[in-house]
Design a protein around this motif. Structure first.
Motif, PDB file in Angstrom:
ATOM      1  N   LEU A 163       0.820  -1.199   0.000  1.00  0.00           N
ATOM      2  CA  LEU A 163       0.000   0.000   0.000  1.00  0.00           C
ATOM      3  C   LEU A 163       0.864   1.263   0.000  1.00  0.00           C
ATOM      4  O   LEU A 163       1.940   1.299   0.601  1.00  0.00           O
ATOM      5  CB  LEU A 163      -0.916   0.023   1.228  1.00  0.00           C
ATOM      6  N   THR A 164       0.371   2.293  -0.675  1.00  0.00           N
ATOM      7  CA  THR A 164       1.057   3.587  -0.692  1.00  0.00           C
ATOM      8  C   THR A 164       0.878   4.264   0.665  1.00  0.00           C
ATOM      9  O   THR A 164      -0.211   4.245   1.244  1.00  0.00           O
ATOM     10  CB  THR A 164       0.478   4.476  -1.801  1.00  0.00           C
ATOM     11  N   VAL A 165       1.958   4.869   1.158  1.00  0.00           N
ATOM     12  CA  VAL A 165       1.964   5.447   2.508  1.00  0.00           C
ATOM     13  C   VAL A 165       2.365   6.915   2.430  1.00  0.00           C
ATOM     14  O   VAL A 165       3.276   7.281   1.682  1.00  0.00           O
ATOM     15  CB  VAL A 165       2.942   4.688   3.432  1.00  0.00           C
ATOM     16  N   MET A 166       1.683   7.744   3.223  1.00  0.00           N
ATOM     17  CA  MET A 166       2.034   9.156   3.360  1.00  0.00           C
ATOM     18  C   MET A 166       2.477   9.405   4.795  1.00  0.00           C
ATOM     19  O   MET A 166       1.702   9.224   5.736  1.00  0.00           O
ATOM     20  CB  MET A 166       0.856  10.056   3.021  1.00  0.00           C
ATOM     21  N   ILE A 167       3.732   9.827   4.967  1.00  0.00           N
ATOM     22  CA  ILE A 167       4.283  10.097   6.293  1.00  0.00           C
ATOM     23  C   ILE A 167       4.353  11.603   6.490  1.00  0.00           C
ATOM     24  O   ILE A 167       4.944  12.312   5.670  1.00  0.00           O
ATOM     25  CB  ILE A 167       5.694   9.488   6.443  1.00  0.00           C
ATOM     26  N   THR A 168       3.753  12.094   7.558  1.00  0.00           N
ATOM     27  CA  THR A 168       3.799  13.523   7.854  1.00  0.00           C
ATOM     28  C   THR A 168       4.458  13.735   9.213  1.00  0.00           C
ATOM     29  O   THR A 168       4.406  12.872  10.088  1.00  0.00           O
ATOM     30  CB  THR A 168       2.399  14.146   7.866  1.00  0.00           C
ATOM     31  N   GLY A 169       5.046  14.894   9.372  1.00  0.00           N
ATOM     32  CA  GLY A 169       5.697  15.224  10.643  1.00  0.00           C
ATOM     33  C   GLY A 169       6.676  16.348  10.455  1.00  0.00           C
ATOM     34  O   GLY A 169       7.118  16.637   9.337  1.00  0.00           O
ATOM     35  N   GLU A 170       7.024  16.984  11.556  1.00  0.00           N
ATOM     36  CA  GLU A 170       7.973  18.084  11.514  1.00  0.00           C
ATOM     37  C   GLU A 170       9.351  17.596  11.065  1.00  0.00           C
ATOM     38  O   GLU A 170       9.654  16.401  11.127  1.00  0.00           O
ATOM     39  CB  GLU A 170       8.082  18.734  12.899  1.00  0.00           C
ATOM     40  N   SER A 171      10.188  18.515  10.650  1.00  0.00           N
ATOM     41  CA  SER A 171      11.552  18.163  10.281  1.00  0.00           C
ATOM     42  C   SER A 171      12.264  17.569  11.485  1.00  0.00           C
ATOM     43  O   SER A 171      12.125  18.054  12.609  1.00  0.00           O
ATOM     44  CB  SER A 171      12.308  19.407   9.799  1.00  0.00           C
ATOM     45  N   GLY A 172      13.014  16.496  11.232  1.00  0.00           N
ATOM     46  CA  GLY A 172      13.786  15.878  12.299  1.00  0.00           C
ATOM     47  C   GLY A 172      13.054  14.820  13.086  1.00  0.00           C
ATOM     48  O   GLY A 172      13.606  14.291  14.056  1.00  0.00           O
ATOM     49  N   THR A 173      11.824  14.471  12.700  1.00  0.00           N
ATOM     50  CA  THR A 173      11.072  13.466  13.456  1.00  0.00           C
ATOM     51  C   THR A 173      11.362  12.035  13.005  1.00  0.00           C
ATOM     52  O   THR A 173      10.922  11.087  13.660  1.00  0.00           O
ATOM     53  CB  THR A 173       9.554  13.722  13.355  1.00  0.00           C
ATOM     54  N   GLY A 174      12.073  11.849  11.887  1.00  0.00           N
ATOM     55  CA  GLY A 174      12.452  10.506  11.462  1.00  0.00           C
ATOM     56  C   GLY A 174      11.597   9.929  10.355  1.00  0.00           C
ATOM     57  O   GLY A 174      11.379   8.718  10.292  1.00  0.00           O
ATOM     58  N   LYS A 175      11.133  10.780   9.435  1.00  0.00           N
ATOM     59  CA  LYS A 175      10.261  10.289   8.366  1.00  0.00           C
ATOM     60  C   LYS A 175      10.981   9.283   7.471  1.00  0.00           C
ATOM     61  O   LYS A 175      10.398   8.283   7.059  1.00  0.00           O
ATOM     62  CB  LYS A 175       9.738  11.481   7.545  1.00  0.00           C
ATOM     63  N   GLU A 176      12.256   9.544   7.153  1.00  0.00           N
ATOM     64  CA  GLU A 176      12.969   8.588   6.299  1.00  0.00           C
ATOM     65  C   GLU A 176      13.224   7.275   7.031  1.00  0.00           C
ATOM     66  O   GLU A 176      13.254   6.208   6.415  1.00  0.00           O
ATOM     67  CB  GLU A 176      14.286   9.181   5.792  1.00  0.00           C
ATOM     68  N   LEU A 177      13.410   7.322   8.363  1.00  0.00           N
ATOM     69  CA  LEU A 177      13.576   6.086   9.129  1.00  0.00           C
ATOM     70  C   LEU A 177      12.341   5.192   8.986  1.00  0.00           C
ATOM     71  O   LEU A 177      12.458   3.974   8.826  1.00  0.00           O
ATOM     72  CB  LEU A 177      13.802   6.402  10.605  1.00  0.00           C
ATOM     73  N   VAL A 178      11.157   5.792   9.043  1.00  0.00           N
ATOM     74  CA  VAL A 178       9.932   5.013   8.891  1.00  0.00           C
ATOM     75  C   VAL A 178       9.844   4.451   7.479  1.00  0.00           C
ATOM     76  O   VAL A 178       9.486   3.283   7.276  1.00  0.00           O
ATOM     77  CB  VAL A 178       8.695   5.874   9.214  1.00  0.00           C
ATOM     78  N   ALA A 179      10.175   5.269   6.484  1.00  0.00           N
ATOM     79  CA  ALA A 179      10.150   4.797   5.098  1.00  0.00           C
ATOM     80  C   ALA A 179      11.109   3.623   4.915  1.00  0.00           C
ATOM     81  O   ALA A 179      10.769   2.621   4.259  1.00  0.00           O
ATOM     82  CB  ALA A 179      10.513   5.936   4.151  1.00  0.00           C
ATOM     83  N   ARG A 180      12.294   3.721   5.482  1.00  0.00           N
ATOM     84  CA  ARG A 180      13.267   2.621   5.361  1.00  0.00           C
ATOM     85  C   ARG A 180      12.775   1.374   6.094  1.00  0.00           C
ATOM     86  O   ARG A 180      13.001   0.247   5.640  1.00  0.00           O
ATOM     87  CB  ARG A 180      14.625   3.060   5.906  1.00  0.00           C
ATOM     88  N   ALA A 181      12.133   1.561   7.237  1.00  0.00           N
ATOM     89  CA  ALA A 181      11.604   0.412   7.963  1.00  0.00           C
ATOM     90  C   ALA A 181      10.530  -0.301   7.142  1.00  0.00           C
ATOM     91  O   ALA A 181      10.486  -1.536   7.097  1.00  0.00           O
ATOM     92  CB  ALA A 181      11.038   0.859   9.311  1.00  0.00           C
ATOM     93  N   LEU A 182       9.659   0.465   6.500  1.00  0.00           N
ATOM     94  CA  LEU A 182       8.641  -0.140   5.642  1.00  0.00           C
ATOM     95  C   LEU A 182       9.277  -0.972   4.539  1.00  0.00           C
ATOM     96  O   LEU A 182       8.757  -2.026   4.146  1.00  0.00           O
ATOM     97  CB  LEU A 182       7.763   0.953   5.019  1.00  0.00           C
ATOM     98  N   HIS A 183      10.414  -0.493   4.024  1.00  0.00           N
ATOM     99  CA  HIS A 183      11.111  -1.230   2.962  1.00  0.00           C
ATOM    100  C   HIS A 183      11.900  -2.413   3.527  1.00  0.00           C
ATOM    101  O   HIS A 183      11.754  -3.547   3.062  1.00  0.00           O
ATOM    102  CB  HIS A 183      12.066  -0.303   2.214  1.00  0.00           C
ATOM    103  N   ASP A 184      12.726  -2.152   4.539  1.00  0.00           N
ATOM    104  CA  ASP A 184      13.662  -3.164   5.031  1.00  0.00           C
ATOM    105  C   ASP A 184      12.967  -4.389   5.613  1.00  0.00           C
ATOM    106  O   ASP A 184      13.536  -5.475   5.633  1.00  0.00           O
ATOM    107  CB  ASP A 184      14.582  -2.563   6.084  1.00  0.00           C
ATOM    108  N   TYR A 185      11.749  -4.220   6.124  1.00  0.00           N
ATOM    109  CA  TYR A 185      11.043  -5.337   6.739  1.00  0.00           C
ATOM    110  C   TYR A 185       9.797  -5.731   5.942  1.00  0.00           C
ATOM    111  O   TYR A 185       8.964  -6.478   6.430  1.00  0.00           O
ATOM    112  CB  TYR A 185      10.670  -4.980   8.186  1.00  0.00           C
ATOM    113  N   GLY A 186       9.687  -5.237   4.718  1.00  0.00           N
ATOM    114  CA  GLY A 186       8.521  -5.513   3.890  1.00  0.00           C
ATOM    115  C   GLY A 186       8.784  -6.526   2.792  1.00  0.00           C
ATOM    116  O   GLY A 186       9.868  -7.109   2.689  1.00  0.00           O
ATOM    117  N   ARG A 187       7.787  -6.695   1.935  1.00  0.00           N
ATOM    118  CA  ARG A 187       7.876  -7.671   0.845  1.00  0.00           C
ATOM    119  C   ARG A 187       8.964  -7.332  -0.161  1.00  0.00           C
ATOM    120  O   ARG A 187       9.504  -8.216  -0.823  1.00  0.00           O
ATOM    121  CB  ARG A 187       6.539  -7.716   0.109  1.00  0.00           C
TER     122      ARG A 187
END
Length: 482
Positions: A163-187
């Motif tokens: 599924l397509t995901v939209m991550i929102t949050g202030e700068s420095g909250t770790g948006k790319e970390l969440v994106a990488r987690a979705l990839h690294d532990y996903g299909r």
């Protein structure tokens, strides 16, 4: 309330939890069988008992997570809810990967648990999930706050989907970390993870950057250029700062999401878009839509699953964990080992963190690099926060405009003063050089999108020298770009 007669199997080595769960479920009309043993639970499952399993992770005779795939093999219709006091991101991911219906961190809310039980018993049977190999627990996301636990659970559920995901949050909250987690532990973890920052690309080049171009498509296009969609084929494309995407590129991206294919700039043959899209922004896209700056139809195509990352000030209980983690990372990069005193931790929790986790990490690296004492106290923390121009209870102001020379002198002053009358320091030059060199090379490589020839020219270094420094500093490299 239950429909009567449904039996819940509970396995937890804590008698108090077994009692509380048994009473709450019993009052809701369920039959309950409870045990402290994984082996007893397994015997009940093999005997065909129970309509739902609730199990703890840590039990005396077996890990509850190891039971989940075994239960799914012998009784695929029997749903399992996993509870755990080890409330880390990886616990949630492992529970999802092994086929648990839901993960619930301890301590839990009884109303939430009862709602999960009703949902598990009422939901239609899901298709079998792919159980991925156990991932090394690298803690890509950190925090035990309720807000972070909800993010863990959401991300864990999404690892079994595209599924397509939209991550929102202030700068420095770790948006790319969440994106990488979705990839690294996903299909798609076997495929590439490609990140592109919309705000860092000139408007006239953004379509070529995303979709590629044919030779001669525009002035300077001497060869065919491969775009980020093709680079990410089979993997994940992370569109950071999507709110800064210009209108014409928004239109092309919408077409890709609608049709599942794209054409290169100057090309005619459509190319299949085999990527999972994860987008992120610090902007209020609803406001951008009202201002005519962002397409509403594109927003709904991207916002299939929204994830909001809370600012650090909303999860102050996570500051201590993050601070220790960042000090450990600083030590792993060659800086001295440091510890924070209890009063220093309290001072950190009281700060409003306008720069969020990134601000906290920078502070920990400064403390590790510039203070001689092994234990850092509240005075040192308060001094650094004041020097950074953001101390106080109201969120502070931004960093003062100053030259790099002034900033370096300001950060060095307390360290040099502390050693003035003590034993001589013999590695200050190397220590400071490493602190400056690493971010400089990282920024230049990012600006040149990994092209080491361009990066070496910009830095005024020999290309072999740059390669050596990249290896020494263990900097990430974008392959295939020089």
């Amino acid at each position: 309330m239950s429909d009567g007669g449904r039996t819940i199997l509970i396995a937890d080595d804590d008698r108090a939890i077994r009692t509380v769960l048994s009473q709450a479920l019993g009052r809701s009309g369920y039959q309950v069988r409870a045990t402290s043993s994984a082996s007893t639970l397994w015997r009940w499952v093999e005997d065909g008992e129970g309509d739902l399993v609730i199990t703890d992770v840590v039990m005396p005779d077996e890990n509850g997570l190891d039971l989940v795939p075994r239960i799914r093999r012998v009784r695929p219709e029997l749903r399992v809810v996993v509870m755990s006091a080890q409330s880390t991101f990886m616990t949630a991911v492992k529970a999802a990967q092994r086929g648990a219906f839901e993960y619930l961190p301890k301590p839990f809310d009884l109303k939430e648990l009862l709602a999960i039980v009703e949902r598990a018993l009422a939901a239609p049977q899901r298709a079998e999930q792919e159980a991925g190999d156990d991932a090394e627990e690298r803690l890509p996301l950190i925090g035990r706050s309720a807000a972070m636990q909800e993010i863990y659970r959401t991300v864990a559920r999404l690892t079994t989907t595209d599924l397509t995901v939209m991550i929102t949050g202030e700068s420095g909250t770790g948006k790319e970390l969440v994106a990488r987690a979705l990839h690294d532990y996903g299909r798609r973890r076997a495929g590439p993870f490609v990140a592109v920052n919309m705000a860092a690309i000139p408007r006239e080049l953004i379509e070529s950057e995303l979709f590629g171009h044919e030779r001669g498509a525009f002035t300077g296009a001497l060869n065919r250029g491969v775009g980020r969609f093709e680079q990410a084929a089979g993997g994940t494309l992370f569109l950071d700062e999507i709110g800064d995407m210009p209108a014409e590129a928004q239109t092309r991206l919408l077409r890709v999401l609608q049709e599942g294919e794209f054409t290169t700039v100057g090309g005619r043959q459509p190319v299949k878009a085999n990527v999972r899209i994860v987008a992120a922004t610090h902007r209020d896209l609803q406001q951008s839509i009202r201002q005519g700056l962002f397409r509403e139809d594109l927003f709904y195509r991207l916002n299939v699953v929204p994830i909001r990352l809370p600012p650090l000030r909303e999860r102050a209980e996570d500051v201590s964990l993050l601070a220790r983690h960042f000090l450990d990372r600083a030590r792993a990069s060659g800086l001295p080992q440091k510890h924070l005193s209890p009063d220093a931790l309290e001072r950190l929790k009281a700060h409003k963190w306008p720069g969020n986790a990134r601000e906290l990490e920078n502070l920990m690296r400064r403390l590790a690099a510039l203070y001689p004492q092994e234990q850092i106290g509240a005075d040192a923390v308060a001094g650094e926060l004041a020097e950074a121009g953001s101390a106080g209870g109201g969120g502070g102001v931004g960093p003062r405009a100053e030259t790099l020379e002034q900033a370096v002198e300001r950060h060095l002053r307390p360290f040099v003063a502390a050693h003035r009358d003590g034993p001589p320091v013999r590695d200050l030059y190397d220590r400071v050089l490493a602190e400056v060199e690493r971010p400089l090379l990282r920024l230049v490589l990012s600006a040149t999108r990994g092209n080491q020839i361009k990066a070496a020219a910009m830095l005024g270094l020999n290309r072999n020298t740059l390669r050596k420094k990249i290896r020494e500093l263990d900097l990430p490299v974008v392959r295939g770009l020089g």
